[in-house]
Design a protein around this motif. Structure first.
Motif, PDB file in Angstrom:
ATOM      1  N   THR A 109       0.828  -1.219   0.021  1.00 30.30           N
ATOM      2  CA  THR A 109       0.147  -0.063   0.142  1.00 30.30           C
ATOM      3  C   THR A 109       0.699   0.950  -0.346  1.00 30.30           C
ATOM      4  O   THR A 109       0.957   2.264  -0.643  1.00 30.30           O
ATOM      5  CB  THR A 109      -1.134   0.058   1.482  1.00 30.30           C
ATOM      6  OG1 THR A 109       0.132   0.213   2.473  1.00 30.30           O
ATOM      7  CG2 THR A 109      -1.907  -0.890   1.389  1.00 30.30           C
TER       8      THR A 109
ATOM      9  N   GLY B  51      -5.352  -2.119   6.266  1.00 32.14           N
ATOM     10  CA  GLY B  51      -4.981  -2.138   4.781  1.00 32.14           C
ATOM     11  C   GLY B  51      -4.276  -3.379   3.743  1.00 32.14           C
ATOM     12  O   GLY B  51      -4.725  -3.917   2.814  1.00 32.14           O
TER      13      GLY B  51
ATOM     14  N   GLU C 291      -6.954  -5.609   2.050  1.00 30.51           N
ATOM     15  CA  GLU C 291      -7.446  -5.351   0.845  1.00 30.51           C
ATOM     16  C   GLU C 291      -6.502  -4.867  -0.132  1.00 30.51           C
ATOM     17  O   GLU C 291      -6.616  -5.397  -1.372  1.00 30.51           O
ATOM     18  CB  GLU C 291      -7.874  -3.931   1.011  1.00 30.51           C
ATOM     19  CG  GLU C 291      -7.751  -2.329  -0.296  1.00 30.51           C
ATOM     20  CD  GLU C 291      -7.908  -1.047   0.421  1.00 30.51           C
ATOM     21  OE1 GLU C 291      -7.611  -0.380  -0.788  1.00 30.51           O
ATOM     22  OE2 GLU C 291      -8.818  -0.515   0.906  1.00 30.51           O
ATOM     23  N   ALA C 292      -5.084  -5.154   0.275  1.00 32.55           N
ATOM     24  CA  ALA C 292      -3.831  -4.680  -0.745  1.00 32.55           C
ATOM     25  C   ALA C 292      -3.698  -6.035  -1.286  1.00 32.55           C
ATOM     26  O   ALA C 292      -3.162  -6.605  -2.255  1.00 32.55           O
ATOM     27  CB  ALA C 292      -2.842  -4.516   0.274  1.00 32.55           C
TER      28      ALA C 292
END
Length: 64
Positions: free
Chosen positions: A2, A30, A33-34
């Motif tokens: 990220t 994150g 999500e990444a």
């Protein structure tokens, strides 16, 4: 990833520096999500016996 995506996207880095100890980078904000979709997709390709890696897995950075 990220952090790198943000730099390549033109977002400036935070001023100064600091260190901290974390239990695992997988628990950082994150991360899901990444990597979440990419890991699921890579495992799916592997189960099908398809190539997993730069030639077979992703297009441009950040896209599935």
């Amino acid at each position: 990833m990220t952090w790198l995506d943000a730099r390549l996207g033109g977002k400036p880095a935070n001023a100064g520096c600091h260190t901290r100890t974390v239990l695992s980078n997988l628990l950082q904000p994150g991360t899901a999500e990444a990597f979440g979709g990419r890991l699921i997709y890579a495992n799916f390709l592997a189960l099908l016996g398809l190539p997993v890696g730069p030639a077979g897995l992703y297009g441009p950075v950040g896209q599935l």
